[in-house]
Design a protein around this motif. Structure first.
Motif, PDB file in Angstrom:
ATOM      1  N   VAL A 158     -28.743 -30.853 -53.449  1.00  9.77           N
ATOM      2  CA  VAL A 158     -29.599 -31.922 -52.948  1.00  9.77           C
ATOM      3  C   VAL A 158     -29.964 -31.635 -51.501  1.00  9.77           C
ATOM      4  CG1 VAL A 158     -29.712 -34.388 -52.410  1.00  9.77           C
ATOM      5  CG2 VAL A 158     -28.557 -33.617 -54.488  1.00  9.77           C
ATOM      6  N   HIS A 159     -31.232 -31.833 -51.155  1.00  8.58           N
ATOM      7  CA  HIS A 159     -31.647 -31.728 -49.756  1.00  8.58           C
ATOM      8  C   HIS A 159     -31.020 -32.887 -48.985  1.00  8.58           C
ATOM      9  CE1 HIS A 159     -34.693 -28.492 -49.742  1.00  8.58           C
ATOM     10  NE2 HIS A 159     -34.814 -28.786 -51.034  1.00  8.58           N
ATOM     11  N   GLU A 160     -30.135 -32.567 -48.055  1.00 12.00           N
ATOM     12  CA  GLU A 160     -29.440 -33.606 -47.293  1.00 12.00           C
ATOM     13  C   GLU A 160     -29.864 -33.552 -45.837  1.00 12.00           C
ATOM     14  OE1 GLU A 160     -24.898 -35.087 -46.198  1.00 12.00           O
ATOM     15  OE2 GLU A 160     -25.226 -33.527 -47.720  1.00 12.00           O
ATOM     16  N   GLU A 161     -30.351 -34.672 -45.346  1.00  7.24           N
ATOM     17  CA  GLU A 161     -30.732 -34.763 -43.947  1.00  7.24           C
ATOM     18  C   GLU A 161     -29.504 -35.099 -43.121  1.00  7.24           C
ATOM     19  OE1 GLU A 161     -33.736 -37.722 -44.137  1.00  7.24           O
ATOM     20  OE2 GLU A 161     -35.301 -36.317 -44.728  1.00  7.24           O
ATOM     21  N   LEU A 162     -29.227 -34.276 -42.104  1.00 11.20           N
ATOM     22  CA  LEU A 162     -27.995 -34.410 -41.329  1.00 11.20           C
ATOM     23  C   LEU A 162     -28.226 -35.339 -40.148  1.00 11.20           C
ATOM     24  CD1 LEU A 162     -26.924 -30.653 -41.481  1.00 11.20           C
ATOM     25  CD2 LEU A 162     -26.435 -32.497 -43.086  1.00 11.20           C
ATOM     26  N   GLU A 163     -28.408 -36.594 -40.484  1.00 12.19           N
ATOM     27  CA  GLU A 163     -28.671 -37.590 -39.456  1.00 12.19           C
ATOM     28  C   GLU A 163     -27.408 -37.983 -38.707  1.00 12.19           C
ATOM     29  OE1 GLU A 163     -31.352 -39.059 -38.411  1.00 12.19           O
ATOM     30  OE2 GLU A 163     -32.907 -39.023 -39.932  1.00 12.19           O
ATOM     31  N   ASP A 164     -26.283 -38.008 -39.428  1.00 11.83           N
ATOM     32  CA  ASP A 164     -25.021 -38.427 -38.824  1.00 11.83           C
ATOM     33  C   ASP A 164     -24.441 -37.281 -38.012  1.00 11.83           C
ATOM     34  OD1 ASP A 164     -22.651 -39.524 -38.100  1.00 11.83           O
ATOM     35  OD2 ASP A 164     -21.909 -39.900 -40.127  1.00 11.83           O
ATOM     36  N   GLU A 165     -24.708 -37.271 -36.715  1.00 12.33           N
ATOM     37  CA  GLU A 165     -24.316 -36.143 -35.874  1.00 12.33           C
ATOM     38  C   GLU A 165     -22.844 -36.171 -35.497  1.00 12.33           C
ATOM     39  OE1 GLU A 165     -27.110 -36.431 -32.723  1.00 12.33           O
ATOM     40  OE2 GLU A 165     -28.821 -35.907 -33.971  1.00 12.33           O
ATOM     41  N   THR A 166     -22.096 -37.185 -35.928  1.00 10.36           N
ATOM     42  CA  THR A 166     -20.660 -37.233 -35.657  1.00 10.36           C
ATOM     43  C   THR A 166     -19.862 -36.513 -36.733  1.00 10.36           C
ATOM     44  OG1 THR A 166     -20.379 -39.314 -36.849  1.00 10.36           O
ATOM     45  CG2 THR A 166     -20.937 -39.463 -34.512  1.00 10.36           C
ATOM     46  N   ARG A 167     -20.548 -36.043 -37.802  1.00 16.30           N
ATOM     47  CA  ARG A 167     -19.855 -35.354 -38.894  1.00 16.30           C
ATOM     48  C   ARG A 167     -19.597 -33.904 -38.541  1.00 16.30           C
ATOM     49  NH1 ARG A 167     -23.319 -36.134 -44.128  1.00 16.30           N
ATOM     50  NH2 ARG A 167     -21.488 -35.244 -45.148  1.00 16.30           N
ATOM     51  N   ARG A 168     -18.577 -33.324 -39.210  1.00 20.30           N
ATOM     52  CA  ARG A 168     -18.269 -31.913 -39.056  1.00 20.30           C
ATOM     53  C   ARG A 168     -19.018 -31.119 -40.122  1.00 20.30           C
ATOM     54  NH1 ARG A 168     -13.438 -30.587 -36.441  1.00 20.30           N
ATOM     55  NH2 ARG A 168     -13.159 -28.869 -37.910  1.00 20.30           N
ATOM     56  N   LEU A 169     -19.367 -29.863 -39.773  1.00 16.86           N
ATOM     57  CA  LEU A 169     -20.106 -29.026 -40.713  1.00 16.86           C
ATOM     58  C   LEU A 169     -19.294 -28.762 -41.978  1.00 16.86           C
ATOM     59  CD1 LEU A 169     -22.768 -27.534 -41.075  1.00 16.86           C
ATOM     60  CD2 LEU A 169     -21.718 -25.499 -40.098  1.00 16.86           C
ATOM     61  N   CYS A 170     -17.944 -28.642 -41.843  1.00 17.73           N
ATOM     62  CA  CYS A 170     -17.094 -28.392 -43.010  1.00 17.73           C
ATOM     63  C   CYS A 170     -17.083 -29.585 -43.950  1.00 17.73           C
ATOM     64  CB  CYS A 170     -15.670 -28.029 -42.573  1.00 17.73           C
ATOM     65  SG  CYS A 170     -14.863 -29.311 -41.601  1.00 17.73           S
ATOM     66  N   ASP A 171     -17.408 -30.776 -43.434  1.00 19.31           N
ATOM     67  CA  ASP A 171     -17.492 -31.952 -44.288  1.00 19.31           C
ATOM     68  C   ASP A 171     -18.839 -32.023 -45.010  1.00 19.31           C
ATOM     69  OD1 ASP A 171     -14.946 -32.804 -43.574  1.00 19.31           O
ATOM     70  OD2 ASP A 171     -15.697 -33.884 -41.819  1.00 19.31           O
ATOM     71  N   VAL A 172     -19.859 -31.471 -44.378  1.00 17.33           N
ATOM     72  CA  VAL A 172     -21.174 -31.438 -45.014  1.00 17.33           C
ATOM     73  C   VAL A 172     -21.171 -30.468 -46.182  1.00 17.33           C
ATOM     74  CG1 VAL A 172     -23.617 -30.911 -44.667  1.00 17.33           C
ATOM     75  CG2 VAL A 172     -22.307 -32.037 -42.855  1.00 17.33           C
ATOM     76  N   ARG A 173     -20.491 -29.322 -46.015  1.00 22.72           N
ATOM     77  CA  ARG A 173     -20.369 -28.295 -47.051  1.00 22.72           C
ATOM     78  C   ARG A 173     -21.724 -27.864 -47.602  1.00 22.72           C
ATOM     79  NH1 ARG A 173     -16.555 -29.960 -51.639  1.00 22.72           N
ATOM     80  NH2 ARG A 173     -16.532 -27.713 -52.025  1.00 22.72           N
TER      81      ARG A 173
END
Length: 902
Positions: free
Chosen positions: A42-57
């Protein structure tokens, strides 16, 4: 963090882009954002800039810089909801289904209005609305196909319903050309004795209302051929269109007709290929017309009548590539849409009370007092329908039996029933639960039932939420009274919302309910936006635990040759993983999915371990600030279906409630258990407890003799308790042992070895691991390993009698507790049958048909008097005591195996 990544790369790109002529058009940093393709494609927009990249996966190591468009908040919310429910909202957007669009639009409007009301609330009003105090029970205001492969099979059916001005017409199936392409599947097993000729294929169709067949099924002619099957026949249903009930469903079965082995008497044998169902009327009440493609299902439940599966879903198989496809044409036979007429509340039945009411009152009373599994003969149905007003006045709780007596193929009877529902007294919520069973599909009946459920307190609703989520499967349309009721109550109470979320999300992998459940989850999230972040934290934590479990499974496979080396290396790898900052942060400070009122503050890594069973469950220990520094344990399982355990523990919790309502506290320990996904979930660790096996093995140097040491358990309790505390612990043991003896007998819980029974240091005995219920006892070489109705060994009696052989008074009290508990459960036998019946489509391995529930009827001796039932229970009690030596032999074998394994 994404914020750091964004800052670094954006400034890098800015420096690189300054030499290009269109650089000024890039605009400000805030006007851009990152986008990736996640693990769900799924195309996911990374709006939540407090997240870690390893959590976005991200699926691949690539981020795309895109320009922000308007509606950032809306897109961010959609992205969060999609990740949270495990299904991207773009998948729902892409569905060309007007019912889905209408439901989402309606729920969006309702949720928006709700959130606007929430914003106007004061802080205290919001707390009261979302976190209403839990009340004590009863208190407070109500708030195979052999030789046939079903791959790529296609058939064309033309279903025609003729209509004229008089509305007296026949429903007929005009078969035009049907093409069925069946390929021979390879056979992997014993060689076939007889060479099978190319199969002949038939299609069977039936009209149903619930499980009631409205008329004789229609069957096509046999068609033979190697690749194509052609029918040219007319199939007729003996029912008029005007008599079709609103919730009528058209059920199809495709099957092969093949020659059987000559030794058998029958010359024909039917092999099912596929089944599929569709509603006759759409969600707006309009008679369906035009071309419809139904992609069928190939898994057939046991004991299907006519190979039709009316209880199955009306959703078509989303995996279309390998599904049998039925092309159905429902022609237009009227220039205007034909709608099912709405109920006219002005309709009044003119018939009065039947004079036979008094004469047949005794017979009617006997029928009405039967359990829900009892079948009604046609004469009894006619009597009930004739005396429906007497039923309303004298036996209002008998409404389910009246509904089973209605002739749903006659619109006059339907109209009279709908009128009667308007004046029928409101049932208690517990009695109304039965009306949500599949046998009662009429929308007015279900709306009436939901109206009764509104009297449930939040505590009582939580008790039955598991079943209420399961019966959503019976609802043919997304927008229904039950869905609206559950959403409303969930959005008004955070605790109900929490468990509604997890009960729905844990089954999102099931194709038959994936769309329906995702729609409800989306609606819940939109109306409970503050809850999204709390739930997202739990979802991310469970994802981390799954990664740790998979790491351990991989480690144990690699080091399988050396058990000691395996244990050391794998545990070290597990602890190293848990100490990583990404894991520590995600697994800390979250609300427990098992109990949202418990805050899991931080992991005590040194005490964490994995368990030595096939799926390597994780034993995670938390330091809990709110419990005065005490630790709290949870078990994470990945690869085991916990839904049967969850159901059993729910019933144990209900038994505990019913006993307490009757002033009998049997000290039950219904620990937490929650399925959170496909064969995964959490189990609460009961503190200060050990298994009977460990207690026995600790007391003996020889494993084979440990099970026969009757003093082991009593001595263990003496070590844990001294003085007056010992007497209290023995009383706790006595009460809890009585409760679990009765509960395990009634529910037919099997596999009761000494590692599945535990005792707390305070004396409470309790059972764990409910993989075998409803009398499905284990056997070996065809011999039942468990020969007793429930576990009552002499070392248990030794504790109850305080170590004194002649203490008959204590044993008499224990026996009395058991008998009291049994009679209380008997009085609520219909409720237990209803709750199990509502779980029939959940797919539990030992609850697949009504025959499985028959065990409950037998164990509770329903249909017998209390004296007869008590006599039966006393015989079972004596049998459990007399044959307890067989239990000790089984425990000895278990202890020996366990000792050798260690």
């Amino acid at each position: 963090y994404l914020s750091s990544l964004f800052f670094y790369f954006y400034h890098y790109l800015t420096r690189q882009a300054q030499s290009y002529p269109l650089f000024p058009s890039l605009g400000e940093m805030e006007g851009h954002m990152f986008e990736c393709v996640n693990q769900a494609a799924v195309h996911e927009e990374l709006e939540d800039e407090t997240r870690r990249l390893c959590d976005v996966r991200p699926f691949c190591p690539m981020l795309k810089l895109v320009t922000r468009s308007c509606g950032r908040a809306e897109r961010l919310l959609d992205s969060k909801i999609g990740v949270l429910i495990g299904k991207g909202l773009h998948e729902l957007d892409a569905l060309q289904d007007q019912e889905v669009k209408d439901f989402r639009s309606k729920m969006f409007r309702i949720s928006e209005e709700k959130m606007q009301r929430v914003q106007l609330m004061t802080w205290s009003e919001w707390l009261q609305a979302c976190f209403s105090p839990q009340l004590e029970p009863g208190g407070g205001a109500p708030t195979t196909t052999d030789g046939v492969n079903n791959k790529q099979a296609e058939a064309s059916l033309k279903v025609t319903m003729h209509f004229d001005q008089s509305q007296v017409t026949t429903v007929s199936v005009h078969t035009v050309t049907e093409h069925c392409s069946l390929s021979q599947s390879p056979y992997y097993g014993e060689p076939l004795v007889v060479v099978v000729v190319p199969p002949q294929v038939q299609v069977r169709a039936g009209l149903f209302h619930g499980t009631e067949l409205l008329c004789k099924p229609a069957v096509s002619s046999e068609s033979s051929g190697r690749s194509e099957h052609v029918w040219n026949r007319t199939l007729e249903f003996d029912i008029t269109v005007s008599d079709l009930p609103r919730m009528a469903r058209l059920c199809f079965a495709v099957y092969a007709v093949m020659d059987k082995v000559k030794k058998q008497k029958s010359t024909k044998n039917h092999y099912p290929i596929a089944w599929v169902n569709t509603m006759v009327f759409d969600y707006k009440g309009q008679l369906k017309t035009g071309d419809i493609i139904l992609h069928s299902w190939s898994s057939f439940p046991d004991e299907l009548e006519e190979m039709l599966n009316p209880i199955g879903t009306i959703q078509t198989n989303p995996y279309t590539e390998n599904a049998t496809a039925l092309h159905i044409h429902l022609p237009d036979y009227n220039p205007h849409p034909i709608l099912f007429p709405p109920f006219d509340k002005r309709y009044d039945e003119t018939s009065s009370h039947d004079d036979r009411g008094k004469k047949f009152h005794i017979e009617l009373k006997e029928i009405m007092e039967r359990d829900p599994l009892s079948q009604l003969c046609e004469n009894e149905k006619d009597l009930i329908w004739t005396l429906r007003y007497d039923c309303m006045e004298n036996f209002p709780q008998s409404l389910p039996k009246l509904l089973l007596s209605v002739k749903w193929s006659k619109h006059e009877d339907m109209a009279q029933l709908q009128a009667l529902l308007q004046i029928w007294p409101k049932l208690s919520p517990r009695d109304a639960l039965e009306l949500l069973d599949f046998n009662y599909p009429d929308q007015y009946v279900r709306e009436y039932a939901v109206g009764c459920l509104r009297d449930m307190s939040d505590e009582e609703l939580s008790q039955y939420l598991l079943q209420l989520v399961q019966v959503l499967r019976y609802e043919p349309y997304y927008d229904c009274a039950l869905t609206r009721f559950l959403l409303n109550r969930a959005q008004c109470n955070r605790n109900i919302g929490h468990f509604l979320f997890w009960h729905l999300r844990s089954e999102m992998h099931m194709p038959a309910v994936s769309v329906q459940f995702s729609l409800i989850l989306e609606a819940y999230c939109r109306g409970s936006i503050p809850h999204i972040e709390v739930l997202k934290k739990q979802v991310e934590a469970l994802s981390k635990l799954k990664s740790v479990n998979e790491l351990i499974k991989l480690g144990t496979i690699k080091n399988a040759r050396s058990k000691t080396k395996e244990a050391m290396l794998t545990k070290e790898a597990m602890m190293t993983c848990l100490r990583q900052s990404g894991y520590t942060e995600t697994l800390s400070d979250l609300h427990s999915p098992l109990n949202p009122s418990v805050l899991l503050s931080g992991i005590n890594v040194e005490k964490c371990r994995y368990m030595d069973s096939k799926m390597k469950p994780l034993w995670i220990v938390y330091n809990n600030k709110l419990l005065g520094g005490d630790t709290l344990g949870i078990i994470f399982k990945n690869g085991d279906d916990l839904r049967q355990d969850m159901l059993t523990l729910q019933i144990l919790r209900l038994m505990d409630l019913l006993w307490k309502e009757a002033n009998l506290d049997l000290r039950i320990v219904p620990y937490g258990c929650l399925a959170t996904g496909d064969r995964s979930g959490l189990i609460e660790v009961v503190s200060s407890a050990d298994t009977i096996a460990n207690i026995q093995l600790t007391s003996s140097n020889v494993a084979a003799a440990a099970a026969f040491n009757k003093d082991a358990l009593l001595n263990w309790l003496k070590e844990k308790n001294s003085g007056d505390a010992l007497e209290k612990a023995i009383e706790e043991f006595t009460l809890s042992c009585a409760g679990y003896c009765v509960a395990t007998y009634v529910l037919g819980i099997g596999d009761r070895h000494s590692d599945n029974i535990m005792v707390r240091s305070t004396g409470q005995l309790f059972h764990i691991d409910f993989g075998h219920i409803l009398g499905n006892f284990k056997s070996k070489f065809g011999i039942k390993r468990e020969r007793v109705p429930f576990i009552l060994t002499h070392d248990f009696i030794h504790v109850i009698q305080q170590g004194k052989t002649g203490n008959t008074e204590k044993f008499g009290s224990f026996r009395n507790y058991c008998e009291q508990a049994y009679l209380i459960l008997r009085r609520n036998g219909n409720l237990f049958i209803t709750l199990f019946a509502l779980m029939l489509t959940a797919g539990l391995p030992e609850l697949t048909s009504v025959k499985d529930i028959q065990y409950l009827k037998d164990s509770l001796a329903l249909g017998k008097t209390d004296d007869e039932a008590l006599k039966q229970f006393r015989q079972k009690f004596d049998e459990a005591l007399r044959e307890s030596w067989t239990t000790k032999v089984n425990w000895m074998a278990h202890n020996v195996v366990k000792d050798n394994r260690s």
